[in-house]
Design an enzyme around this catalytic site. Structure first.
Site, short mmCIF file in Angstrom:
data_model
loop_
_atom_site.label_atom_id
_atom_site.label_comp_id
_atom_site.label_asym_id
_atom_site.label_seq_id
_atom_site.Cartn_x
_atom_site.Cartn_y
_atom_site.Cartn_z
CG ASP A 1 89.28 9.10 36.75
OD1 ASP A 1 90.21 9.92 36.91
OD2 ASP A 1 89.17 8.41 35.71
CB CYS B 1 90.84 5.77 26.55
SG CYS B 1 92.48 5.73 25.87
CG HIS C 1 90.10 6.95 30.56
ND1 HIS C 1 90.90 5.86 30.76
CD2 HIS C 1 90.75 7.74 29.66
CE1 HIS C 1 91.98 5.98 30.01
NE2 HIS C 1 91.92 7.10 29.34
CE LYS D 1 95.09 12.03 32.05
NZ LYS D 1 95.43 11.87 30.64
CD GLN E 1 91.32 14.60 31.42
OE1 GLN E 1 91.75 15.75 31.45
NE2 GLN E 1 91.87 13.67 30.65
N1 C6P Z 1 93.08 10.34 29.57
C1 C6P Z 1 93.19 11.51 27.47
O1 C6P Z 1 93.78 11.92 26.45
P1 C6P Z 1 96.63 7.63 32.67
O2 C6P Z 1 96.74 7.27 31.22
O3 C6P Z 1 96.68 6.44 33.55
O4 C6P Z 1 97.55 8.73 33.09
O5 C6P Z 1 95.17 8.28 32.85
C2 C6P Z 1 94.05 7.50 32.61
C3 C6P Z 1 92.82 8.34 32.66
C4 C6P Z 1 91.88 8.08 33.65
N2 C6P Z 1 90.77 8.81 33.77
C5 C6P Z 1 90.51 9.83 32.92
C6 C6P Z 1 89.25 10.62 33.11
C7 C6P Z 1 91.40 10.13 31.90
O6 C6P Z 1 91.13 11.13 31.06
C8 C6P Z 1 92.57 9.36 31.77
C9 C6P Z 1 93.56 9.63 30.66
C10 C6P Z 1 93.98 10.79 28.51
O7 C6P Z 1 91.99 11.70 27.66
C11 C6P Z 1 94.83 9.70 27.93
S1 C6P Z 1 93.87 8.38 27.27
#
Ligand code: C6P
Length: 405
Positions: A192, A358, A115, A218, A195
Site C-alpha cells: 500500500d 481510519c 489503514h 494524495k 502514503q
Molecule cells: N488515508 C488519511 O487521512 P483512499 O481514501 O482510498 O484514497 O486511501 C485509503 C488509504 C489507504 N492506505 C493508506 C495508508 C492511507 O493513508 C489511506 C488514506 C487518509 O490518512 C484518508 S483516511
C-alpha cells in the site's frame, strides 16, 4: 529556498497552514490546467468512438497509463489498472485474488498499522475462505522488527499486505524485507503505497512486489483516481472484479468472455479527467524531482520534530529513527481531546487532522482513541511549523486549567 506554494492556487491565495496532505494534497496550477485543457479540447468517452475526438481522448488516456507504468518502473503498461482510489484497488485484490486463492488453514499477514482499507477487506476474505488473518505488531519504536516479520510470515502465509508508510506514525516499513520474506515462503506481497508515493521514488521492478496501489489525490492529482499495479501473469489469472461496459470481449444471453488486460478490470466509463490530472501531476513532480522533494520536506519535517519535541505538554507518536520516518507527525496534548486541539488550530487557520485516521486497531494497540496529525508536503514551509507551534501553545493555555492527570 524555492517556495512551492506559489504553484498551488489554494495555498497562494490564502494564509492557511495546510498540514493535512496525508488526507489529500493540494493541486498545482499545472494539474488544474491539464484538466481544463482536456475538457476544452479533447472531451469524449474513451475506447468507444471511431471518430477522431474520441480517439484523441483514448490516446491521452492510454499515454497516461504508459507514463504511470514508467513512473513506477512497471514492465508493461497493461499492468496499470485505473480505479477510484487506493481503497478500491485493495478491494479489487481482495475480491478477485483473495477470494479465489485461499482455503481453510491459509494465512493472510498484514500489520497492525494498516489503514482500514488494507484490513477490513481481508477480514471479509478470511471469513469467506476460512483463512486466518494475522498481524505483525510494532515495537516500542513504532517499527516492525525483522524478528516480527520472520516469525509471522511462514509457509502457511499466502498473502502479505503491508503499508509502505504508516498514515498515523509516519514509519517507513522495511517493505523490501517483507516482500522477500513473503516470496521465500511462497506468498504474494501487496504494498500500500498511498502514503509513500508522494514522498519516495517507487520502483516496482526492483521491489518485486506482486501488487502496489495508491491514490492520485494524495500526490497532487484530482480526487477519485486510483492506481493498481499488478504483475501481468497474476492479473491475467484473476477474474474481473466489476462487470459492465468496456471490460468484455463477447456478451451472449447467458455468458460473457472478458477483455484482455487492463480493460478486464476497468468496467464502465472511467475517470478520464482524473487520469489526465494524474499524468500532469507526474510531469510536475518529475520536473521537481524526488531528490528535491525529499530535501525540502526533510528540512521542514525535521524542524517540526525539533520544535514539537520542545513542548513538554505534548506526546509525539513517531519513531526515534529519523531515517525510518516520513512526513507524518501524530501528537496529543496530554489530557485534551484531539478534536478540541484541532478546532483551536482551525481558528488560527491551521489544518490538521484529528481522530483515529481510519486505523482503529492501531489506536487500540497504542492504548489511545485518537491523535492530532500534522502531515507535510514539499509546499510546506518553516513558517507553517511556527504557526502550528503558536496554535498549540494557544490550545494548551486555554485548556491547561481543566487538565487533570
Ligand atoms: N488515508 C488519511 O487521512 P483512499 O481514501 O482510498 O484514497 O486511501 C485509503 C488509504 C489507504 N492506505 C493508506 C495508508 C492511507 O493513508 C489511506 C488514506 C487518509 O490518512 C484518508 S483516511
Amino acid at each position: 529556498m524555492y517556495n512551492f506554494k506559489k504553484d498551488f492556487p489554494l495555498l497562494n491565495n490564502s494564509n492557511i497552514a495546510y498540514l493535512d496532505s496525508s488526507a489529500t494534497t493540494q493541486k498545482p496550477q499545472a494539474v488544474l490546467d491539464a484538466i481544463s485543457e482536456f475538457y476544452k479540447t479533447k472531451n469524449a468517452n474513451v475506447h468507444r468512438g471511431a471518430y477522431s475526438l474520441s480517439m484523441q481522448a483514448t490516446k491521452a488516456y492510454e499515454d497516461a497509463r504508459t507514463k504511470i507504468s514508467k513512473f513506477i518502473n512497471a514492465k508493461h503498461p497493461e499492468e496499470i489498472v485505473f480505479s477510484k482510489n487506493a481503497t478500491e484497488s485493495l478491494n479489487l485484490i481482495a475480491y478477485s485474488y483473495g477470494l479465489n486463492n485461499l482455503k481453510p488453514g491459509d494465512e493472510i499477514v498484514i500489520s497492525i498499522m494498516e489503514h482500514h482499507s488494507n484490513l477490513v477487506p481481508w477480514q471479509k476474505v478470511a471469513r469467506a475462505t476460512g483463512a486466518t488473518l494475522k498481524y505483525m505488531y510494532i515495537n516500542e519504536n513504532f517499527e516492525i522488527s525483522s524478528e516480527e516479520i520472520e516469525s509471522k510470515i511462514t509457509p502457511k502465509t499466502k498473502i502479505v499486505g503491508i503499508t509502505h508508510v504508516s498514515n498515523v506514525l509516519g514509519t517507513i516499513n522495511n517493505v523490501e524485507k517483507i516482500i522477500k520474506t513473503a516470496h521465500k515462503n511462497g506468498a504474494i506481497a501487496i504494498v500500500d503505497a498511498a502514503q509513500s508515493i508522494p514522498h519516495i521514488k517507487i520502483d516496482v521492478s526492483s521491489l518485486d512486489c506482486d501488487f502496489l496501489i495508491f491514490s492520485g489525490h494524495k500526490m497532487l492529482s484530482p480526487l477519485g483516481i486510483g492506481v493498481l499495479y499488478g504483475k501481468k501473469q497474476i492479473l491475467n489469472n484473476m477474474p474481473p472484479f466489476l462487470m459492465g461496459g468496456d471490460m468484455i470481449e463477447y456478451v451472449h444471453e447467458q455468458e460473457t468472455t472478458f477483455a484482455p488486460l487492463p480493460n478486464k478490470f476497468e468496467a464502465g466509463t472511467q475517470n478520464i479527467e482524473g487520469v489526465i490530472g494524474l499524468s500532469a501531476a507526474i510531469d510536475y513532480m518529475e520536473n521537481i524531482g524526488y531528490l528535491k522533494i525529499a530535501e525540502v520536506e526533510s528540512e521542514v519535517v525535521n524542524y517540526a520534530i525539533n520544535q514539537l519535541s520542545n513542548l513538554d505538554y505534548l506526546k509525539l507518536y513517531i519513531t526515534p529513527n529519523r531515517v525510518n520516518h516520513s512526513s507524518v507527525i501524530s501528537f496529543n496534548i496530554n489530557g485534551v481531546h484531539p478534536h478540541d486541539v484541532a478546532s483551536i488550530l482551525d481558528s488560527e487557520n491551521i489544518c490538521v487532522r484529528s481522530g483515529n485516521h481510519c486505523a482503529q486497531p492501531l489506536m487500540r494497540y497504542l492504548g489511545i482513541n485518537s491523535t492530532c496529525r500534522a502531515s507535510f508536503a514539499f509546499y510546506n514551509t518553516k513558517e507553517d511549523v511556527d504557526k502550528l507551534i503558536l496554535g498549540l501553545d494557544k490550545a494548551y493555555n486555554m485548556f491547561k486549567k481543566y487538565i487533570h492527570f
